[in-house]
Design a protein around this motif. Structure first.
Motif, mmCIF file in Angstrom:
data_model
loop_
_atom_site.group_PDB
_atom_site.id
_atom_site.type_symbol
_atom_site.label_atom_id
_atom_site.label_comp_id
_atom_site.label_asym_id
_atom_site.label_seq_id
_atom_site.Cartn_x
_atom_site.Cartn_y
_atom_site.Cartn_z
ATOM 1 N N SER A 125 11.530 7.809 7.128
ATOM 2 C CA SER A 125 10.724 8.386 5.727
ATOM 3 C C SER A 125 10.231 7.081 4.870
ATOM 4 O O SER A 125 10.804 6.497 4.422
ATOM 5 C CB SER A 125 11.630 9.265 5.204
ATOM 6 N N LEU A 126 8.848 7.209 4.401
ATOM 7 C CA LEU A 126 8.277 6.127 3.616
ATOM 8 C C LEU A 126 7.703 6.867 2.535
ATOM 9 O O LEU A 126 7.072 7.830 2.610
ATOM 10 C CB LEU A 126 7.414 5.372 4.389
ATOM 11 N N ILE A 127 7.927 6.092 1.381
ATOM 12 C CA ILE A 127 7.045 6.705 0.134
ATOM 13 C C ILE A 127 6.079 5.503 -0.037
ATOM 14 O O ILE A 127 6.354 4.420 -0.195
ATOM 15 C CB ILE A 127 7.953 6.615 -1.117
ATOM 16 N N ILE A 128 4.599 6.172 0.036
ATOM 17 C CA ILE A 128 3.679 5.249 -0.013
ATOM 18 C C ILE A 128 2.569 5.514 -1.379
ATOM 19 O O ILE A 128 2.676 6.613 -1.722
ATOM 20 C CB ILE A 128 2.770 5.237 1.327
ATOM 21 N N ASP A 129 1.738 4.609 -1.526
ATOM 22 C CA ASP A 129 0.641 4.876 -2.635
ATOM 23 C C ASP A 129 -0.662 5.048 -1.755
ATOM 24 O O ASP A 129 -0.971 3.984 -1.006
ATOM 25 C CB ASP A 129 0.575 3.486 -3.354
ATOM 26 N N LEU A 130 -1.133 5.977 -1.537
ATOM 27 C CA LEU A 130 -2.345 6.618 -0.655
ATOM 28 C C LEU A 130 -3.290 5.703 -1.092
ATOM 29 O O LEU A 130 -4.343 5.359 -0.209
ATOM 30 C CB LEU A 130 -2.892 7.784 -1.060
ATOM 31 N N GLU A 131 -3.528 5.055 -2.294
ATOM 32 C CA GLU A 131 -4.685 4.051 -2.627
ATOM 33 C C GLU A 131 -4.497 2.647 -2.296
ATOM 34 O O GLU A 131 -5.283 1.863 -2.088
ATOM 35 C CB GLU A 131 -5.010 4.397 -4.010
#
Length: 93
Positions: free
Chosen positions: A42-48
């Motif tokens: 599981s990763l939390i990413i910044d879409l931009e």
């Protein structure tokens, strides 16, 4: 991908959680065949700010390696029947 309310260091408007299901696979290290057990990362990413190459690097950091004759393939699953191959950064949206 789910929108995240309060991620650390990431703009909450652009934050998403990505679950990557790494399937089990074999590769060769130092001439030996090695079994790599799969799991969900599981990763939390910044879409931009995030790109497909970042996804490959994050999987590599988690201890998954592949041979020069192997390629990582990423698939997006939406709902019970829609699955397609991730081929560009824009598909994260």
């Amino acid at each position: 991908m789910d929108t995240i309310e309060d991620p650390e260091g990431i703009d909450p408007k652009n934050a998403c959680k990505v679950d990557v299901n790494v399937n089990s696979y074999f590769n060769t290290r130092d001439g030996r065949k090695v079994y790599n057990r799969g799991r969900i990362i599981s990763l939390i990413i910044d879409l931009e700010q995030y790109a497909v190459i970042d996804l490959e690097k994050d999987i590599f950091r988690e201890g998954y390696f592949w041979d020069s004759n192997q390629r990582a393939n990423f698939w997006i699953v939406k709902g019970p029947h829609l699955t397609y191959k991730l081929t560009s950064d824009g598909e994260f949206l």
